[in-house]
Design an enzyme around this catalytic site. Structure first.
Site, short mmCIF file in Angstrom:
data_model
loop_
_atom_site.label_atom_id
_atom_site.label_comp_id
_atom_site.label_asym_id
_atom_site.label_seq_id
_atom_site.Cartn_x
_atom_site.Cartn_y
_atom_site.Cartn_z
N GLU A 101 0.85 -1.20 0.00
CA GLU A 101 0.00 0.00 0.00
C GLU A 101 0.88 1.25 0.00
OE1 GLU A 101 -2.51 1.58 -0.60
OE2 GLU A 101 -3.90 1.87 1.07
N ASP A 102 0.37 2.32 -0.58
CA ASP A 102 1.16 3.55 -0.64
C ASP A 102 1.29 4.22 0.73
OD1 ASP A 102 -1.54 4.27 -0.58
OD2 ASP A 102 -1.42 5.70 -2.23
N ASP A 105 -3.12 6.20 6.50
CA ASP A 105 -3.49 7.51 7.02
C ASP A 105 -4.44 7.26 8.21
OD1 ASP A 105 -3.74 10.34 6.91
OD2 ASP A 105 -5.42 10.24 5.54
N PHE A 154 -0.45 16.59 3.63
CA PHE A 154 -0.91 15.89 2.43
C PHE A 154 0.25 15.81 1.45
CE2 PHE A 154 -3.16 14.88 -1.43
CZ PHE A 154 -4.10 13.96 -0.97
N ARG A 167 1.27 11.48 -9.88
CA ARG A 167 1.69 10.14 -9.47
C ARG A 167 3.05 9.79 -10.08
NH1 ARG A 167 -2.86 7.49 -7.27
NH2 ARG A 167 -4.86 8.14 -8.10
#
Ligand code: IMP
Ligand code: MG
Length: 184
Positions: A101-102, A105, A154, A167
């Protein structure tokens, strides 16, 4: 589309630091799963860059599959409800599965995906996340392999998007939300 330099806050993780850390994660995963086969599951779309670099540094037999989820929040805040929008192609029963997973959060996405995958009875199931924002956590999730802890900002680049853009950047940057205006 705006150029990101207009709203760049700072480059948090350089391309070189990313590559070095990912090589280290790959080496550790190789050691931990030696003698086994590993099935990597990438969550689209943010995890793609990380998957492709990570898998190159894993030196055991490896297969990959993809899934996509969407959360019912807005673009920058996920909610407790997560919907599977693309299911896996392959069966994971009795396989050693590593979820790639990136970013973790709030934790809702990983928590839902783990619940979903457990119903399919993998032999083992672990999580590898490139980024972790501990300050934002709302639900406890296990992260077995973590690239970097980052502050509550963010971020975009290296697979992560801001309104679907950027991206493709090879580094992780934070956005100055006061100077950011969505394109279009
Ligand atoms: P969570 O469910 O709140 O843990 O959020 C996970 C998902 O939200 C990630 O897979 C990303 O797609 C997205 N996300 C969370 N933080 C960021 C960020 O800083 N930049 C880009 N996407 C993010
Ligand atoms: Mg996203």
């Amino acid at each position: 589309m705006q150029d990101y330099e207009e709203y760049l806050d700072e480059i948090l993780i350089s391309e070189q630091d990313l590559q070095e850390r990912i090589a280290g994660l790959g080496a550790q995963i190789t050691e931990d799963y030696r003698g086994h086969k590993l099935h990597l599951i990438c969550i689209l779309r943010g995890g793609v860059m990380f998957l492709t670099d990570l898998m190159r540094s894993i030196k055991i037999p490896t297969t990959i599959d993809f899934m996509a989820v969407s959360s019912y929040g807005n673009n920058r805040q996920s909610t407790g409800q997560v919907r599977i929008t693309l299911d896996l192609k392959d069966n994971i029963q009795d396989r050693d599965v590593l979820l790639v997973e990136d970013i973790v959060d709030s934790g809702y996405t990983i928590a839902s995906v783990l619940d979903f995958l457990q119903t399919r009875h993998p032999k083992s199931l672990k999580v590898c996340a490139l980024l972790n924002k501990p300050e934002r956590r709302e639900v406890e999730v296990p992260i077995d392999y973590c690239g970097f802890d980052i502050p509550n900002k963010f971020v975009f680049g290296y697979g992560l998007d801001i309104d679907e853009y950027h991206r493709n950047l090879p580094f992780i940057a934070s956005v100055d939300l006061e100077r950011y205006k969505p394109a279009g």
